[in-house]
Write a protein that holds these residues in place. Structure first.
Motif, PDB file in Angstrom:
ATOM      1  N   ASN A   9      47.449  80.470  69.189  1.00  0.00           N
ATOM      2  CA  ASN A   9      47.607  80.003  70.565  1.00  0.00           C
ATOM      3  C   ASN A   9      47.457  78.488  70.620  1.00  0.00           C
ATOM      4  O   ASN A   9      47.210  77.832  69.604  1.00  0.00           O
ATOM      5  CB  ASN A   9      46.632  80.712  71.517  1.00  0.00           C
ATOM      6  CG  ASN A   9      45.176  80.409  71.208  1.00  0.00           C
ATOM      7  OD1 ASN A   9      44.761  79.254  71.085  1.00  0.00           O
ATOM      8  ND2 ASN A   9      44.365  81.463  71.080  1.00  0.00           N
ATOM      9  N   THR A  10      47.613  77.931  71.810  1.00  0.00           N
ATOM     10  CA  THR A  10      47.644  76.475  71.949  1.00  0.00           C
ATOM     11  C   THR A  10      46.334  75.891  72.476  1.00  0.00           C
ATOM     12  O   THR A  10      46.292  74.716  72.840  1.00  0.00           O
ATOM     13  CB  THR A  10      48.793  76.059  72.884  1.00  0.00           C
ATOM     14  OG1 THR A  10      48.628  76.718  74.156  1.00  0.00           O
ATOM     15  CG2 THR A  10      50.146  76.427  72.296  1.00  0.00           C
ATOM     16  N   THR A  11      45.270  76.680  72.504  1.00  0.00           N
ATOM     17  CA  THR A  11      43.981  76.205  72.994  1.00  0.00           C
ATOM     18  C   THR A  11      43.230  75.496  71.867  1.00  0.00           C
ATOM     19  O   THR A  11      42.804  76.132  70.900  1.00  0.00           O
ATOM     20  CB  THR A  11      43.148  77.367  73.547  1.00  0.00           C
ATOM     21  OG1 THR A  11      43.862  77.983  74.631  1.00  0.00           O
ATOM     22  CG2 THR A  11      41.800  76.883  74.067  1.00  0.00           C
ATOM     23  N   THR A  36      47.132  73.581  65.354  1.00  0.00           N
ATOM     24  CA  THR A  36      47.431  74.174  66.658  1.00  0.00           C
ATOM     25  C   THR A  36      48.933  74.084  66.887  1.00  0.00           C
ATOM     26  O   THR A  36      49.512  73.008  66.727  1.00  0.00           O
ATOM     27  CB  THR A  36      46.703  73.424  67.789  1.00  0.00           C
ATOM     28  OG1 THR A  36      45.307  73.425  67.535  1.00  0.00           O
ATOM     29  CG2 THR A  36      46.969  74.095  69.148  1.00  0.00           C
ATOM     30  N   GLU A  42      48.465  79.782  75.962  1.00  0.00           N
ATOM     31  CA  GLU A  42      47.083  79.354  75.750  1.00  0.00           C
ATOM     32  C   GLU A  42      46.236  80.452  75.129  1.00  0.00           C
ATOM     33  O   GLU A  42      45.193  80.186  74.526  1.00  0.00           O
ATOM     34  CB  GLU A  42      46.463  78.896  77.069  1.00  0.00           C
ATOM     35  CG  GLU A  42      46.377  79.992  78.127  1.00  0.00           C
ATOM     36  CD  GLU A  42      45.763  79.504  79.418  1.00  0.00           C
ATOM     37  OE1 GLU A  42      45.238  78.367  79.451  1.00  0.00           O
ATOM     38  OE2 GLU A  42      45.801  80.254  80.414  1.00  0.00           O
ATOM     39  N   SER A  43      46.677  81.695  75.254  1.00  0.00           N
ATOM     40  CA  SER A  43      46.057  82.816  74.558  1.00  0.00           C
ATOM     41  C   SER A  43      47.141  83.863  74.322  1.00  0.00           C
ATOM     42  O   SER A  43      48.111  83.936  75.078  1.00  0.00           O
ATOM     43  CB  SER A  43      44.898  83.417  75.363  1.00  0.00           C
ATOM     44  OG  SER A  43      45.358  83.944  76.596  1.00  0.00           O
ATOM     45  N   LEU A 147      40.227  83.926  76.434  1.00  0.00           N
ATOM     46  CA  LEU A 147      39.585  82.713  76.935  1.00  0.00           C
ATOM     47  C   LEU A 147      38.204  82.991  77.511  1.00  0.00           C
ATOM     48  O   LEU A 147      37.377  82.076  77.610  1.00  0.00           O
ATOM     49  CB  LEU A 147      40.478  82.034  77.970  1.00  0.00           C
ATOM     50  CG  LEU A 147      41.845  81.571  77.447  1.00  0.00           C
ATOM     51  CD1 LEU A 147      42.633  80.876  78.550  1.00  0.00           C
ATOM     52  CD2 LEU A 147      41.690  80.638  76.245  1.00  0.00           C
TER      53      LEU A 147
END
Length: 244
Positions: A9-11, A36, A42-43, A147
Motif C-alpha cells: 500500500n501507499t501508507t 513504497t 492507502e490500504s 489503518l
C-alpha cells in the motif's frame, strides 16, 4: 546482501514499520531497503486494491536502480508475486507463504489472524494456490481495518489476541500467523497472551530470503516463471511513470 522489502500500500508509516521489523530480523551485513509504491490504495483490503497493488509493487521494484539480491513482497494475500518472479533473476519471497511455511515447522496446524473479514477468502485462496492450506486450521478476522492497526495499537492487540486465542481453543491451532504486514511488531505480545508460537511474515520472509541468497538459489526460469516475452506495450508505463 541487499533485500528490497516492498509495501503493497501507499501508507509510508506502514512501510516504515515493515522496514523496522525486517531490519530487526536481518543478519549482520544484510541491508534492508523499504519501498513504497508510487501509486495505489492507502490500504489493501479487497480484490481491486490487490490487483492494483500487484502492478504498483512490480513498478516500484523496476524503478529501483541500485543492485539488490532479493525482494520481499510485504502484503498478505494475492499481490502479484508471480509477476515479480518473471521479471527478476533474484529470489522473491511473499510474506503470506513465508509465514505459513515457517509455521509448519513449529506445529501440526496453524491459523492466520488478519484484518477485515473480506480479506479472509483472499488469504485462503493464496494458501491453497501455494499448497499450504492442508495444515491451516482457520483464517480469522480481527475486524480491524489495516489503518486501524496504527490508530489504536492497544485495541488492535486485544482484537488480534481474542481471535488468536479462539483459533487455539476452538480450531485447535498450534501456531498463529499474523496475517497483515501492518501487524509487524505485535508478535511477542500475542505469543505471551496465547502461549503458542506466533509468526510474523515479514521476519520469516527476511530469513528465508537470506537463506536462498546464501545458498545461491533463485526462481526457476525454464517454464512457469520464464521472463516475459518481448512485445509492444500500449500506453505503458502511464504518463509520469518512468521506467529504468
Amino acid at each position: 546482501m541487499r533485500i528490497l522489502v516492498v509495501n503493497v500500500n501507499t501508507t509510508q508509516s506502514i512501510t516504515d514499520s515493515i522496514g523496522e521489523q525486517a531490519a530487526g530480523a536481518a543478519s549482520p551485513g544484510t541491508e534492508i531497503v523499504p519501498l513504497t509504491p508510487s501509486f495505489g490504495a492507502e490500504s489493501v483490503e479487497g480484490n481491486y486494491e490487490s490487483y492494483l497493488a500487484a502492478v504498483a509493487v512490480m513498478e516500484a521494484v523496476r524503478a529501483y536502480t541500485e543492485p539488490f539480491d532479493a525482494v520481499i513482497q510485504a502484503g498478505y494475500g494475492e499481490h502479484g508475486r508471480e509477476g515479480l518472479q518473471e521479471l527478476l533473476d533474484v529470489p522473491v519471497v511473499d510474506i503470506t507463504e513465508a509465514a505459513a511455511s515457517t509455521a509448519q515447522f513449529l506445529g501440526r496446524s496453524y491459523s492466520v489472524v488478519t484484518s477485515l473479514d473480506r480479506t479472509v477468502p483472499l488469504i485462503e485462496e493464496r494458501l491453497h494456490v501455494a499448497g499450504l492450506s492442508a495444515r491451516c486450521a482457520s483464517v480469522r478476522a480481527s475486524g480491524l481495518a489495516v489503518l486501524d492497526l496504527e490508530r489504536d495499537e492497544r485495541a488492535a492487540v486485544e482484537a488480534i489476541v481474542e481471535q488468536a486465542a479462539r483459533a487455539v481453543e476452538d480450531d485447535r491451532a498450534e501456531v498463529i500467523c499474523l496475517g497483515c504486514g501492518g501487524m509487524s511488531g505485535l508478535t511477542e505480545r500475542v505469543a505471551e497472551r496465547t502461549g503458542v508460537p506466533v509468526v510474523d511474515g515479514v521476519s520469516a520472509a527476511v530469513t528465508i530470503a537470506e537463506s536462498l541468497v546464501r545458498l545461491g538459489l533463485s526462481t526457476s526460469k525454464v517454464r512457469t516463471y520464464a521472463p516475459p516475452r518481448p512485445k509492444r506495450m500500449v500506453n505503458w508505463p502511464p504518463a509520469g511513470e518512468g521506467r529504468p
